[in-house]
Motif scaffolding. Structure first.
Motif, PDB file in Angstrom:
ATOM      1  N   ALA A   1       2.428   9.385  -6.393  1.00 58.24           N
ATOM      2  CA  ALA A   1       1.024   9.001  -6.431  1.00 58.24           C
ATOM      3  C   ALA A   1       0.447   9.137  -5.038  1.00 58.24           C
ATOM      4  CB  ALA A   1       0.876   7.569  -6.921  1.00 58.24           C
ATOM      5  N   ASP A   2      -0.893   9.248  -4.947  1.00 56.01           N
ATOM      6  CA  ASP A   2      -1.470   9.370  -3.616  1.00 56.01           C
ATOM      7  C   ASP A   2      -1.699   7.993  -3.010  1.00 56.01           C
ATOM      8  OD1 ASP A   2      -3.802   8.465  -4.706  1.00 56.01           O
ATOM      9  OD2 ASP A   2      -5.053  10.085  -3.890  1.00 56.01           O
ATOM     10  N   SER A   3      -2.025   7.950  -1.745  1.00 60.50           N
ATOM     11  CA  SER A   3      -1.895   6.719  -0.987  1.00 60.50           C
ATOM     12  C   SER A   3      -2.964   5.682  -1.326  1.00 60.50           C
ATOM     13  CB  SER A   3      -1.960   7.047   0.494  1.00 60.50           C
ATOM     14  OG  SER A   3      -3.197   7.675   0.776  1.00 60.50           O
ATOM     15  N   ARG A   4      -4.149   6.096  -1.653  1.00 62.55           N
ATOM     16  CA  ARG A   4      -5.214   5.094  -1.736  1.00 62.55           C
ATOM     17  C   ARG A   4      -5.346   4.477  -3.114  1.00 62.55           C
ATOM     18  NH1 ARG A   4      -9.657   8.497   1.550  1.00 62.55           N
ATOM     19  NH2 ARG A   4      -8.613   8.429   3.549  1.00 62.55           N
TER      20      ARG A   4
ATOM     21  N   GLY B   1       0.806  -1.219   0.000  1.00 57.06           N
ATOM     22  CA  GLY B   1       0.000   0.000   0.000  1.00 57.06           C
ATOM     23  C   GLY B   1       0.834   1.262   0.000  1.00 57.06           C
ATOM     24  N   ARG B   2       2.107   1.123  -0.355  1.00 55.26           N
ATOM     25  CA  ARG B   2       2.948   2.305  -0.359  1.00 55.26           C
ATOM     26  C   ARG B   2       3.035   2.909  -1.752  1.00 55.26           C
ATOM     27  NH1 ARG B   2       9.215   3.245   1.318  1.00 55.26           N
ATOM     28  NH2 ARG B   2       9.020   5.381   0.626  1.00 55.26           N
ATOM     29  N   PRO B   3       2.591   4.144  -1.925  1.00 55.79           N
ATOM     30  CA  PRO B   3       2.596   4.719  -3.271  1.00 55.79           C
ATOM     31  C   PRO B   3       3.994   5.149  -3.695  1.00 55.79           C
ATOM     32  CG  PRO B   3       1.821   6.324  -1.719  1.00 55.79           C
ATOM     33  CD  PRO B   3       2.069   5.069  -0.931  1.00 55.79           C
TER      34      PRO B   3
ATOM     35  N   GLY C   1      -3.163  12.675   2.541  1.00 58.59           N
ATOM     36  CA  GLY C   1      -1.714  12.556   2.681  1.00 58.59           C
ATOM     37  C   GLY C   1      -1.279  12.330   4.110  1.00 58.59           C
ATOM     38  N   GLU C   2      -2.081  12.795   5.040  1.00 62.49           N
ATOM     39  CA  GLU C   2      -1.733  12.699   6.452  1.00 62.49           C
ATOM     40  C   GLU C   2      -1.569  11.239   6.896  1.00 62.49           C
ATOM     41  OE1 GLU C   2      -4.738  12.275   8.777  1.00 62.49           O
ATOM     42  OE2 GLU C   2      -3.701  12.627  10.673  1.00 62.49           O
ATOM     43  N   GLU C   3      -2.290  10.312   6.182  1.00 61.84           N
ATOM     44  CA  GLU C   3      -2.191   8.884   6.543  1.00 61.84           C
ATOM     45  C   GLU C   3      -0.767   8.366   6.373  1.00 61.84           C
ATOM     46  OE1 GLU C   3      -4.999   7.050   3.951  1.00 61.84           O
ATOM     47  OE2 GLU C   3      -6.680   8.189   4.803  1.00 61.84           O
TER      48      GLU C   3
ATOM     49  N   THR D   1       5.951   8.093   6.023  1.00 57.14           N
ATOM     50  CA  THR D   1       6.701   7.523   4.910  1.00 57.14           C
ATOM     51  C   THR D   1       6.743   8.420   3.689  1.00 57.14           C
ATOM     52  OG1 THR D   1       4.700   6.326   4.338  1.00 57.14           O
ATOM     53  CG2 THR D   1       6.384   5.115   5.553  1.00 57.14           C
ATOM     54  N   GLN D   2       5.633   9.079   3.374  1.00 58.57           N
ATOM     55  CA  GLN D   2       5.611   9.987   2.219  1.00 58.57           C
ATOM     56  C   GLN D   2       5.131  11.373   2.673  1.00 58.57           C
ATOM     57  OE1 GLN D   2       6.791   9.376  -0.602  1.00 58.57           O
ATOM     58  NE2 GLN D   2       6.448   7.293  -1.297  1.00 58.57           N
TER      59      GLN D   2
END
Lengths: 280, 363
Positions: free
Chosen positions: B116-119, B98-100, B305-307, B311-312
């Motif tokens: 890329a964004d996380s989801r 799940g890491r973009p 992005g806060e999630e 890491t990113q």
């Protein structure tokens, strides 16, 4: 005086309530700004209204013009009762009566050009429009001693005396019969005062104007007035022809006002002070 | 006048400078707006930030260009299962954990410029540009609605006084005393679910008009109150009496005489209000009560992005910096406008003009 006077004011009263209270305002007292004054001005003449600051002169002007609603009393203009008329009912009559204001800085809208300031009354009363409007405004500007090029200027580009001339042009735009001048020269310095008063005098002859001329300086008023009314604490304490009031004042307050007029010759000034002391 | 330290007095043409009359073409330009413009141009900081603000606008307006010609993707297009070829290597856009993917800059020809964004593995750069459009649109439109409503309310309250003023001013007081953010969230959430129906006007659940509506209502008092105060003061001026003495009606006085004098206040508050509204929008969106998915705004991007902040961190920081730059530039431009249009500096100028006459200038 066989003809009816242009303006006839009878027992004009304006009281301002003094309110106090935490939740609900209730009237606790009144300021009797104008407390039953009567006067009349024949067509083409000038009445000088004199009095100290706070004597109710300005309130009287505004109550006559219905800019504030009088508490009671009658104001007759050409025989027609105007006291208590609504703003809408007053509108057609406004062409006939105009006002010149005391403060040449506050009386001209700083965001408008001179052409607009002088031309707006003509536009509002649908007297003129388009190029005719511009021509008439420029003529007016020249008549009051400004240049027609001043049409596109803003008020801040003018001095106090020039601004007062703009105010006079605005008041004359509608060719009124009655002009109420509320201390038109108090904010100006002495040399300019004389110029403005002479201008007003000339305009009176030219357009057959009737003036109610207000000032706190009886010396200024004497020069231009046919009759003088002296106002003190909301009441008229003395009323008569200009010479009569100035030469033979009957009221103590009038004597005080006359004594306050500066005299250029110190000797004469000393004599008069002694004379006033003996009389009082 | 000769030793006047402030050049604007000369530009204003004090009475002695203005006469003999200048040619007509020149005189027309010396209005209050021209003076304000001159003063604003001298304020380098404000001009720099005005340019920054225009760059931000160009940036968000260029969103479709970037999306179609560089990134070849849309703001809501998912790339979860795709692979990306960078310099001969193959990366997964989103790893099975799940890491973009992080920022690629121009490594992949502009694709995933900011990662890329996380989801859903959406292109962060494209979302940033489209999200900026949403954020700025909400800020500007709600700013317009707020300002127009506030000016009308302020004019009515300040001109008519009495019971009209009492009703308007007390309503604004009540609105002001509510815990705005809390109330905004409650209203935003409920409207986002149920939509809104006022007469013929229907706003659907996920529409961006919901946050615009919520923000507009709650920021009205911040402008209406000072406008009301200014109208109260202007209403006492003799030029208003002069207009009435000429037979002008109430509307004419309010909009013809008083409104032009409010213009500088309105402009300053409008600029500051846009900044304020964008922050409000970001807060609402961050908390899920503003712009609804899948649409992006800078606030929702920070929220997503806060999630992955550990890491990113760039995913949350970049939209945050964009908000910061926009709000900062609007605030500095607003302050610069206030300095340039300040009515007090006008008073100073007029007082000086009066003094000059007392020294004996021509009439």
């Amino acid at each position: 005086m066989s003809e009816a006077p242009l303006l006839e004011v009878t027992d004009l009263v304006k009281h301002f309530p003094i309110k106090s209270g935490i939740l609900i305002d209730r009237e606790v007292d009144q300021v009797r700004a104008v407390d039953g004054i009567s006067f009349s001005i024949p067509r083409g003449q000038t009445l000088g209204l004199v009095g100290e600051s706070g004597s109710g002169k300005s309130t009287a002007c505004r109550a006559v013009l219905q800019l504030i609603k009088p508490t009671s009393g009658s104001v007759r203009f050409e025989g027609q009762e105007i006291a208590g008329l609504s703003r809408r009912q007053m509108r057609p009559l406004r062409r006939q009566m105009q006002m010149i204001f005391q403060d040449p800085y506050a009386s001209l809208n700083p965001r408008k050009r001179v052409g607009q300031i002088v031309g707006d009354p003509l536009k509002r009363q649908k007297v003129a429009s388009g190029s005719d409007l511009r021509k008439r405004v420029q003529e007016l500007l020249e008549r009051v001693g400004l240049a027609s090029e001043h049409y596109n200027r803003f008020p801040h580009e003018f001095s106090g005396g020039q601004r007062q001339r703009i105010g006079i042009a605005r008041a004359l735009a509608l060719q009124p019969k009655l002009v109420i001048a509320d201390e038109p020269v108090s904010a100006l310095d002495v040399s300019i005062q004389a110029q403005i008063i002479n201008l007003l005098d000339d305009l009176q002859d030219e357009f057959g104007l009737t003036y109610l001329f207000v000032a706190h300086d009886i010396g200024v008023v004497r020069h231009i007035s046919d009759r003088i009314a002296v106002m003190h604490n909301g009441k008229i304490v003395e009323h008569g022809t200009a010479d009569q009031v100035c030469e033979h004042p009957a009221d103590d307050y009038t004597k005080q006002l006359l004594a306050a007029v500066p005299i250029p010759d110190p000797r004469e000034s000393r004599e008069r002070r002694q004379g006033a002391g003996a009389a009082g | 006048m000769a030793i006047d330290p402030q050049p604007e007095a000369l530009a204003a043409g004090g009475p002695d400078a203005a006469f003999p009359p200048a040619p007509e073409g020149v005189s027309g330009e010396r209005g209050p707006w021209y003076l304000a413009y001159k003063r604003f141009i001298r304020n380098r900081l404000a001009v720099a930030f005005l340019i920054l603000f225009f760059l931000i606008i160009v940036f968000v307006l260029a969103a479709p260009l970037w999306a179609n010609n560089v990134a070849h993707t849309g703001p809501n297009q998912s790339h979860t299962l795709e692979k990306l070829h960078v310099n001969g290597e193959v990366h997964e856009v989103v790893t099975p954990e799940g890491r973009p993917i992080g920022p690629q800059w121009f490594g992949a020809g502009g694709k995933f410029f900011l990662g890329a964004d996380s989801r859903l593995g959406r292109d962060e750069m494209v979302r940033l540009m489209y999200g900026g459009r949403t954020s700025l649109f909400i800020g500007v439109v709600s700013g317009l609605i707020t300002t127009i409503a506030a000016v009308i309310l302020g004019l009515l309250a300040g001109y008519y006084k009495g019971w009209v003023d009492a009703i308007i001013a007390r309503t604004l007081d009540i609105l002001w005393s509510l815990p705005v953010l809390l109330f905004g969230i409650a209203l935003g959430v409920s409207l986002a679910v149920g939509g809104l129906k006022i007469g013929p006007l229907t706003i659907e659940g996920g529409s961006i008009w919901i946050p615009i509506f919520v923000i507009s209502i709650f920021t009205v008092p911040y402008i209406a109150r000072p406008i009301r105060g200014e109208v109260l003061a202007l209403g006492e001026k003799e030029f208003v009496e002069a207009a009435i003495a000429q037979g002008a009606g109430s509307l004419r006085v309010m909009f013809g005489e008083i409104l032009p004098n409010l213009a500088s206040t309105i402009i300053v508050f409008f600029a500051l209000n846009i900044a304020n509204n964008m922050l409000f929008e970001a807060a609402l969106s961050f908390l899920g009560a503003g712009v609804q998915p899948p649409n992006s705004s800078w606030g929702t991007m920070i929220s997503i992005g806060e999630e992955l902040l550990t890491t990113q961190p760039l995913l949350a920081i970049i939209p945050g910096v964009m908000i910061l730059m926009t709000v900062l530039s609007l605030n500095i431009v607003g302050d610069g406008l206030r300095d340039a249009l300040d009515p007090r500096s006008k008073v100073r100028l007029e007082a000086r003009a009066g003094m000059v006459e007392r020294e004996g200038a021509s009439v």
